[in-house]
Design a protein around this motif. Structure first.
Motif, PDB file in Angstrom:
ATOM      1  N   ASP A  17      37.849  48.703  30.426  1.00 59.66           N
ATOM      2  CA  ASP A  17      39.200  48.238  30.095  1.00 59.66           C
ATOM      3  C   ASP A  17      39.343  46.711  30.120  1.00 59.66           C
ATOM      4  N   ILE A  18      38.250  46.003  30.335  1.00 55.49           N
ATOM      5  CA  ILE A  18      38.307  44.538  30.349  1.00 55.49           C
ATOM      6  C   ILE A  18      38.116  44.028  28.923  1.00 55.49           C
ATOM      7  N   GLU A  19      39.069  43.252  28.443  1.00 46.64           N
ATOM      8  CA  GLU A  19      39.026  42.759  27.076  1.00 46.64           C
ATOM      9  C   GLU A  19      37.954  41.678  26.910  1.00 46.64           C
ATOM     10  N   ASP A  20      37.448  41.580  25.692  1.00 44.67           N
ATOM     11  CA  ASP A  20      36.488  40.522  25.367  1.00 44.67           C
ATOM     12  C   ASP A  20      37.125  39.159  25.610  1.00 44.67           C
ATOM     13  N   GLY A  21      36.400  38.295  26.307  1.00 47.36           N
ATOM     14  CA  GLY A  21      36.882  36.950  26.564  1.00 47.36           C
ATOM     15  C   GLY A  21      37.843  36.815  27.725  1.00 47.36           C
ATOM     16  N   TYR A  23      39.334  36.324  31.413  1.00 50.56           N
ATOM     17  CA  TYR A  23      38.963  35.617  32.631  1.00 50.56           C
ATOM     18  C   TYR A  23      39.214  36.567  33.803  1.00 50.56           C
ATOM     19  N   VAL A  24      38.166  36.858  34.569  1.00 47.88           N
ATOM     20  CA  VAL A  24      38.199  37.969  35.517  1.00 47.88           C
ATOM     21  C   VAL A  24      37.698  37.539  36.884  1.00 47.88           C
ATOM     22  N   ASN A  25      38.412  37.955  37.925  1.00 47.99           N
ATOM     23  CA  ASN A  25      37.943  37.794  39.294  1.00 47.99           C
ATOM     24  C   ASN A  25      37.681  39.176  39.876  1.00 47.99           C
ATOM     25  N   LEU A  26      36.523  39.332  40.490  1.00 51.55           N
ATOM     26  CA  LEU A  26      36.135  40.600  41.105  1.00 51.55           C
ATOM     27  C   LEU A  26      36.098  40.438  42.617  1.00 51.55           C
ATOM     28  N   GLY A  27      36.727  41.368  43.332  1.00 54.70           N
ATOM     29  CA  GLY A  27      36.763  41.318  44.783  1.00 54.70           C
ATOM     30  C   GLY A  27      35.373  41.438  45.397  1.00 54.70           C
ATOM     31  N   HIS A  98      46.090  31.728  35.484  1.00 57.77           N
ATOM     32  CA  HIS A  98      45.097  31.534  34.437  1.00 57.77           C
ATOM     33  C   HIS A  98      44.064  32.659  34.390  1.00 57.77           C
ATOM     34  N   LEU A  99      44.112  33.582  35.341  1.00 59.10           N
ATOM     35  CA  LEU A  99      43.207  34.734  35.330  1.00 59.10           C
ATOM     36  C   LEU A  99      43.887  35.912  34.641  1.00 59.10           C
ATOM     37  N   ASP A 100      43.139  36.568  33.766  1.00 58.53           N
ATOM     38  CA  ASP A 100      43.690  37.734  33.070  1.00 58.53           C
ATOM     39  C   ASP A 100      43.663  38.982  33.934  1.00 58.53           C
ATOM     40  N   VAL A 101      42.598  39.133  34.706  1.00 53.78           N
ATOM     41  CA  VAL A 101      42.396  40.375  35.464  1.00 53.78           C
ATOM     42  C   VAL A 101      41.818  40.060  36.840  1.00 53.78           C
ATOM     43  N   ALA A 138      46.909  36.807  39.238  1.00 52.10           N
ATOM     44  CA  ALA A 138      46.293  37.393  38.049  1.00 52.10           C
ATOM     45  C   ALA A 138      47.345  38.121  37.217  1.00 52.10           C
ATOM     46  N   LYS A 139      47.142  38.104  35.902  1.00 50.32           N
ATOM     47  CA  LYS A 139      48.108  38.755  35.014  1.00 50.32           C
ATOM     48  C   LYS A 139      48.058  40.275  35.137  1.00 50.32           C
ATOM     49  N   ARG A 140      46.888  40.810  35.459  1.00 49.77           N
ATOM     50  CA  ARG A 140      46.757  42.258  35.671  1.00 49.77           C
ATOM     51  C   ARG A 140      45.911  42.490  36.906  1.00 49.77           C
ATOM     52  N   VAL A 141      46.369  43.390  37.777  1.00 47.35           N
ATOM     53  CA  VAL A 141      45.633  43.711  39.004  1.00 47.35           C
ATOM     54  C   VAL A 141      45.295  45.193  39.001  1.00 47.35           C
ATOM     55  N   ALA A 142      44.017  45.486  39.105  1.00 47.92           N
ATOM     56  CA  ALA A 142      43.550  46.862  39.181  1.00 47.92           C
ATOM     57  C   ALA A 142      42.773  47.062  40.478  1.00 47.92           C
ATOM     58  N   VAL A 143      42.707  48.303  40.913  1.00 46.55           N
ATOM     59  CA  VAL A 143      41.993  48.662  42.139  1.00 46.55           C
ATOM     60  C   VAL A 143      40.932  49.689  41.804  1.00 46.55           C
ATOM     61  N   ILE A 144      39.758  49.553  42.421  1.00 39.29           N
ATOM     62  CA  ILE A 144      38.747  50.603  42.362  1.00 39.29           C
ATOM     63  C   ILE A 144      38.498  51.089  43.781  1.00 39.29           C
ATOM     64  N   THR A 145      38.462  52.417  43.953  1.00 42.46           N
ATOM     65  CA  THR A 145      38.389  52.969  45.303  1.00 42.46           C
ATOM     66  C   THR A 145      38.008  54.446  45.258  1.00 42.46           C
ATOM     67  N   ASP A 146      37.506  54.958  46.361  1.00 46.97           N
ATOM     68  CA  ASP A 146      37.410  56.403  46.517  1.00 46.97           C
ATOM     69  C   ASP A 146      38.835  56.945  46.596  1.00 46.97           C
TER      70      ASP A 146
END
Length: 223
Positions: A17-21, A23-27, A98-101, A138-146
Motif C-alpha cells: 500500500d506504499i505509493e511510488d515515491g 517518503y516513509v518512516n518505519l518504526g 513532510h512524511l507521507d507514511v 506523518a500524513k498517514r499512520v499505519a500499524v503492523i502487529t499480531d
C-alpha cells in the motif's frame, strides 16, 4: 488458532500500500521489515529520525559501516541521492508533515485510532522517543502487529489501557489475521484470512468490528 500470517507476511502486505515515491518512516524493530518488500516498479524514499533520507538495504554481513546506522542502530546502505542532516532537521521534517507514511508497531490500538506502542507500564522504557512526533506528523499512520498478545488478549481494543503514543492518529492496521481501517472511531474490516470466519475474528477483537462493503481475502506469499 493455528493459522496466521508471519511477521514477514504482515510486513509484505503493508508494503503493498506504499505509493511510488512516498517518503516513509518505519518504526524500530518489526516495522523495519517493510522496506524489504517494495513491489516491483515502486521505490519509496525511507527516512530515519537520526538523520538519513533515502537509505538502502542492509549491507551483507561483514560489510557494515557502523557510521551508517538507522534509528534502531542497524547498519544501512545509501541509495544514490541519499542525504544526511542534523537530528533537529530530521524532526523538522516529521513535524512539518513532510512524511507521507509512518508504519509502527503497537501494544494496543483503540477503535478511536489511539495508539499505545512505547510502554507496557511502570517498568517500561523511560521515554516515548520519536514515535509521538511521527504519529502526528506523518500524513498517514499505519500499524503492523499480531492480532492478539502472546497470552491471547486482543491488541485491538475499545480504549487503550497503556500509556498513549498518540490520539486519533492510526488509520489502518495490518494484523496477522486481518486488514482493518479506522473510520469515524470504528474498526472497519477490509480483509481477513480465508480460513477464519467473521465470528472467529470478532471473538479475537476487543471492540466492535464493522463491515462496510466487500471483505477481501487476506493473502501473502510464502516468505
Amino acid at each position: 488458532m493455528t493459522v496466521k500470517l508471519t511477521n514477514a507476511q504482515i510486513a509484505w502486505r503493508a508494503a503493498q500500500d506504499i505509493e511510488d515515491g512516498a517518503y516513509v518512516n518505519l518504526g524500530i524493530g518489526f516495522p523495519e521489515m517493510v522496506a524489504s518488500f517494495q513491489p516491483p516498479g515502486r521505490r519509496a524514499i525511507f527516512h530515519t529520525e537520526n538523520g538519513i533520507l533515502n537509505f538502502g538495504e542492509a549491507p551483507a554481513a561483514g560489510d557494515e559501516d557502523w557510521d551508517l546506522i538507522n534509528a534502531g542502530k542497524k547498519a544501512v546502505t545509501l541509495n544514490p541521492g541519499a542525504s544526511f542532516f542534523h537530528h533537529a532537521d530530521s524532526f523538522a521534517m516529521v513535524r512539518g508533515e513532510h512524511l507521507d507514511v509512518a508504519i509502527l508497531g503497537a501494544y494496543e490500538v483503540a477503535e478511536t485510532g489511539d495508539l499505545a506502542n512505547w510502554s507496557t507500564g511502570p517498568k517500561g522504557i523511560p521515554a516515548v522517543g520519536g514515535a509521538m512526533d511521527l504519529v502526528h506528523g506523518a500524513k498517514r499512520v499505519a500499524v503492523i502487529t499480531d492480532h492478539i498478545t502472546k497470552d491471547g488478549r486482543p491488541k485491538l481494543v475499545k480504549a487503550c489501557s497503556l500509556p498513549l503514543t498518540g490520539v486519533h492518529c492510526v488509520t489502518r492496521v495490518y494484523t496477522s489475521l486481518a486488514v482493518i481501517d479506522i473510520i469515524d472511531c470504528r474498526f472497519v474490516l477490509r480483509e481477513k484470512l480465508l480460513a477464519m470466519s467473521f465470528d472467529e475474528l470478532k471473538a479475537l477483537t476487543g471492540a466492535e468490528l464493522k463491515v462496510d462493503g466487500e471483505i477481501k481475502s487476506l493473502t501473502a506469499p510464502e516468505l
